[in-house]
Design an enzyme around this catalytic site. Structure first.
Site, PDB file in Angstrom:
ATOM      1  N   LYS A 127      45.891  41.947  41.205  1.00  0.00           N
ATOM      2  CA  LYS A 127      45.085  42.210  40.198  1.00  0.00           C
ATOM      3  C   LYS A 127      45.759  41.399  39.127  1.00  0.00           C
ATOM      4  CE  LYS A 127      41.718  44.988  38.408  1.00  0.00           C
ATOM      5  NZ  LYS A 127      40.803  45.392  39.075  1.00  0.00           N
TER       6      LYS A 127
HETATM    7  N1  GLU Z   1      37.347  44.108  39.595  1.00  0.00           N
HETATM    8  C1  GLU Z   1      36.535  44.856  40.577  1.00  0.00           C
HETATM    9  C2  GLU Z   1      37.376  46.083  41.265  1.00  0.00           C
HETATM   10  O1  GLU Z   1      37.829  46.429  40.501  1.00  0.00           O
HETATM   11  C3  GLU Z   1      36.145  43.480  41.779  1.00  0.00           C
HETATM   12  C4  GLU Z   1      37.440  43.095  42.528  1.00  0.00           C
HETATM   13  C5  GLU Z   1      36.831  41.987  43.280  1.00  0.00           C
HETATM   14  O2  GLU Z   1      35.545  41.772  43.445  1.00  0.00           O
HETATM   15  O3  GLU Z   1      37.711  41.029  43.943  1.00  0.00           O
HETATM   16  O4  GLU Z   1      36.926  46.508  42.329  1.00  0.00           O
END
Ligand code: GLU
Length: 436
Positions: free
Chosen positions: A125
């Protein structure tokens, strides 16, 4: 502070404030669920040690030229929690509250999320502490490009693949793919990031994917409970990409969404909020619902304890707390946000007989379509919207069945079952990688 126990040993006394601060820490909530699963699965101390920490934390201070001629330095992170099951995968959050502990928790949740839905990724993240709604498009572009340059050795289609999260969208992903490709001598590398605009190699269905997935698991759960969606009521906290699209799909499926909210407050209408109107209003008012006329004003706290059938927390972490959990009246909760329920609130919800579809399953629709976007980029072959949706539906339904079956077999909650599956898959891969 410390005191002596009955054996004369000094032990710390944890103040109420320190405890509260601790429990409002999303990383602590993540760890407590991880350790509970590890206990049941019998993980070795070494395995626990590895998986209870991020594998890498990258921090950069990004100087950005602002429109008024000043330079501001932004603190930015990228945390890779695990690559046991594949390259790091996870969104980038732009928000004023972003901090490292939060990004660490969000990265770990991506590991468990990708594992529980069985897509070949690890967890990561990113986050930048900033207020995107107060920045110009030019400032946001310079910030995003600076971040991409700082993380150019971290990102990679086989290494770590970012995507949108709170405060970012396809626009930022376009800047990332452009900047990253420039840094690689102009070779166009779309698979380095997902959630791109369609024109730049994005996937059909990506924007709606998370809200669609939340709706799919709600409908699956209702089916298992022998309940029909028509006539049920729902309250949705958060009106960003996830909350608004979930609200739209729920109402299309006959569920009356009686309350919505964003950080400016909430709205209640017992006849149902007209979601398309709310979306139009938000888009015409700098992304906020403030001033919307489609319902009576309520607070975010009131929204959580409304007498509705279904509650969808789709805003921030730590919204359902040990304090408000006893007052929740919904009997089904689907976690659109990551980490909306504090670990200490889990047993309270469970005692009340509330079914909670946990975040790592409920909101996985987004990363599932991200995976299909990455597959399409690598094959250079693009699916129709129906093809994407069929694949995504199949993937999330399979995960739902796995979790539901495990929960029934082991007599545990859906959250515990989801963690058992996720930690088990991850640790098996970890073992196969061998010793370090
Ligand atoms: N931000 C989204 C999540 O928390 C999508 C992450 C992604 O598509 O890599 O799942």
């Amino acid at each position: 502070m410390s005191r002596k126990n009955k054996d004369g040993m000094i032990e710390p006394v944890v103040s109420a404030e320190a405890l509260a601060a601790q429990s409002a820490d999303p990383y602590a909530s993540m760890l407590s669920r991880f350790h509970a699963a590890s206990d049941r699965l019998g993980l070795s101390p070494d395995e626990r040690e590895v998986l209870s920490r991020p594998s890498e934390i990258h921090i950069a201070y990004l100087p950005v030229a602002m429109d008024d001629g000043s330079v501001r330095v932004f603190e930015a992170y990228r945390v890779i929690h695990s690559r046991a099951l594949g390259p790091g995968k996870g969104g980038i959050r732009y928000a004023a509250e972003v901090n490292m502990r939060e990004v660490m928790a969000l990265a770990a949740w991506m590991t468990w999320k990708c594992a529980v839905v069985n897509i070949p990724y690890g967890g990561a993240k990113g986050g930048i502490t900033c207020e995107p709604k107060k920045m110009s498009v030019g400032e946001l572009e310079r910030l995003t490009r600076a971040y991409t340059r700082a993380m150019s050795d971290v990102f990679g289609p086989d290494k770590d693949i970012p995507a949108p999260d709170m405060g970012t969208s396809a626009r930022e992903m376009a800047w990332i793919v452009d900047e990253y490709s420039r840094l690689h001598r102009g070779n166009y590398i779309p698979a380095v990031v997902t959630g791109k605009p369609l024109e730049l190699g994005g996937s059909k269905g990506r924007v709606e994917a998370t809200g669609r997935g939340v709706t799919t698991v709600i409908l699956q759960a209702l089916q298992r409970m022998d309940r029909r969606p028509e006539g049920l009521t729902a309250a949705v906290q958060g009106f960003g990409n996830v909350g608004s699209i979930t609200a739209k799909y729920l109402s299309q499926n006959g569920i009356r969404v009686v309350a919505i909210s964003d950080k400016t407050g909430g709205f209640y209408n017992e006849n149902g909020i007209l979601i398309h109107q709310a979306i139009q209003y938000r888009d015409a008012h700098s992304g906020f619902l403030e001033g919307f006329k489609g319902g009576d004003r309520i607070s975010n706290e009131e929204l959580l304890t409304l007498g509705v059938d279904i509650l969808v927390p789709a805003a921030l972490e730590d919204q359902i707390t040990p304090q408000n959990a006893p007052h929740i009246k919904a009997w089904l909760i689907a976690e659109g946000a990551n980490g909306p329920t504090m670990a200490e609130a889990d047993p309270i919800l469970q005692d009340k007989g509330i079914t909670v579809i946990p975040d790592i399953l409920a909101n996985a629709g987004g990363v599932i379509v991200s995976y299909y976007e990455w597959v399409q980029n690598r094959r250079g072959h693009y699916y129709t919207e129906t093809e994407v949706q069929d694949r995504a539906d199949h993937t999330i339904k399979q995960a739902f069945d796995d979790v539901f079956t495990r929960a029934a077999a082991q007599k545990v909650s859906l959250r515990e079952a989801a963690y058992l599956i996720a930690v088990e898959r991850t640790v098996r891969a970890l073992r196969m990688h061998g010793r370090y």
